[in-house]
Design a protein around this motif. Structure first.
Motif, short mmCIF file in Angstrom:
data_model
loop_
_atom_site.label_atom_id
_atom_site.label_comp_id
_atom_site.label_asym_id
_atom_site.label_seq_id
_atom_site.Cartn_x
_atom_site.Cartn_y
_atom_site.Cartn_z
N GLN A 177 -12.16 -23.88 20.30
CA GLN A 177 -12.97 -22.90 21.04
C GLN A 177 -13.15 -23.35 22.50
O GLN A 177 -13.06 -22.53 23.41
CB GLN A 177 -14.34 -22.72 20.36
N LEU B 190 -9.93 -22.78 24.33
CA LEU B 190 -9.75 -21.35 24.52
C LEU B 190 -10.61 -20.85 25.68
O LEU B 190 -10.15 -20.05 26.51
CB LEU B 190 -10.09 -20.60 23.23
N LEU B 191 -11.84 -21.33 25.77
CA LEU B 191 -12.72 -20.94 26.87
C LEU B 191 -12.17 -21.44 28.21
O LEU B 191 -12.22 -20.72 29.21
CB LEU B 191 -14.14 -21.45 26.64
N LYS B 192 -11.67 -22.68 28.22
CA LYS B 192 -11.07 -23.22 29.45
C LYS B 192 -9.87 -22.39 29.86
O LYS B 192 -9.67 -22.08 31.05
CB LYS B 192 -10.63 -24.67 29.25
N LEU B 193 -9.05 -22.01 28.89
CA LEU B 193 -7.87 -21.21 29.16
C LEU B 193 -8.27 -19.86 29.75
O LEU B 193 -7.69 -19.40 30.74
CB LEU B 193 -7.06 -21.03 27.87
N GLN B 194 -9.27 -19.22 29.17
CA GLN B 194 -9.73 -17.94 29.68
C GLN B 194 -10.30 -18.08 31.09
O GLN B 194 -10.08 -17.21 31.94
CB GLN B 194 -10.77 -17.34 28.73
N GLU B 195 -11.00 -19.17 31.35
CA GLU B 195 -11.55 -19.41 32.69
C GLU B 195 -10.42 -19.60 33.71
O GLU B 195 -10.47 -19.05 34.81
CB GLU B 195 -12.47 -20.64 32.67
N HIS B 196 -9.41 -20.37 33.33
CA HIS B 196 -8.26 -20.58 34.23
C HIS B 196 -7.54 -19.26 34.50
O HIS B 196 -7.14 -18.99 35.64
CB HIS B 196 -7.28 -21.60 33.65
N LEU B 197 -7.38 -18.45 33.49
CA LEU B 197 -6.72 -17.15 33.67
C LEU B 197 -7.55 -16.23 34.57
O LEU B 197 -6.99 -15.51 35.41
CB LEU B 197 -6.46 -16.49 32.32
N ARG B 198 -8.85 -16.28 34.41
CA ARG B 198 -9.72 -15.47 35.27
C ARG B 198 -9.62 -15.94 36.72
O ARG B 198 -9.49 -15.14 37.65
CB ARG B 198 -11.17 -15.56 34.78
N SER C 68 -6.41 -14.87 38.27
CA SER C 68 -6.47 -13.47 38.68
C SER C 68 -7.19 -13.33 40.02
O SER C 68 -6.75 -12.59 40.90
CB SER C 68 -7.19 -12.67 37.59
#
Length: 185
Positions: free
Chosen positions: A78, A81-89, A92
């Protein structure tokens, strides 16, 4: 007759709304004053940030284990996954920033005359192309004169070769005479 200025209840300071408007106006003015070179530097830094974030994303993905029956820690999964989502954000956001910088640079350079890249890149000409360019610009008698010079040079090389052969023959003859004299004595 002039009216006295109104005294603000904030002790001589303008109200917070007015301060925010002034700050926004100052930021807008500063944004207009930014030159194209500093925009390009900002764009370069943004691209470097994008590359760094992308490398971090790939690092996270490489370290992430797929839930294929292997025991994994849900908390770790988890967090990653949160780090990955932050990096993707953030990625962007960086791409949007890069687009803004790109658009602003194009806007600033819209009035400039485009210079073909071939003129910006210096290159070294080889001697053959220089001679061809010179000979193309010269008149007919100059080409004939050049041809005569080349013929004379060719004849000169032939004569030099003949003289070298004669000198080698004389050297061999002198060597033979000296060796015969050395044997007799």
């Amino acid at each position: 007759m002039t009216t006295p200025p109104l005294v603000s209840p904030f002790g001589g300071q303008p109200p917070p709304q007015q301060q925010q408007q002034q700050q926004q106006q100052q930021q807008a003015q500063a944004a207009r004053d930014v030159n194209t070179a500093s925009l390009c530097r900002i764009g370069q830094e943004t691209v470097q940030d994008i590359v760094l974030r992308t490398m971090e994303i790939f690092q996270l993905l490489r370290n992430m284990q797929l839930p294929n029956g292997v025991t994994y820690h849900p908390n770790t999964h988890q967090d990653r996954l949160l780090k990955l989502q932050e990096h993707l954000r953030m990625l962007s956001v960086l791409f949007r920033k890069l687009r803004l910088v790109y658009d602003k640079c194009n806007e600033n350079c819209a009035g400039l005359d485009p210079i073909p890249p071939e003129q910006l890149i210096p290159f070294v000409e080889d001697d053959c192309s220089k001679q061809e360019d010179r000979s193309a610009g010269q008149s007919r008698p100059a080409t004939e004169e050049r041809r005569e010079i080349l013929e004379v040079n060719k004849k000169l090389k032939q004569k030099n070769h003949q003289l070298k052969q004669i000198m080698d023959q004389l050297r061999n003859l002198i060597w033979e005479i000296n060796s015969m004299l050395a044997v007799r004595s």
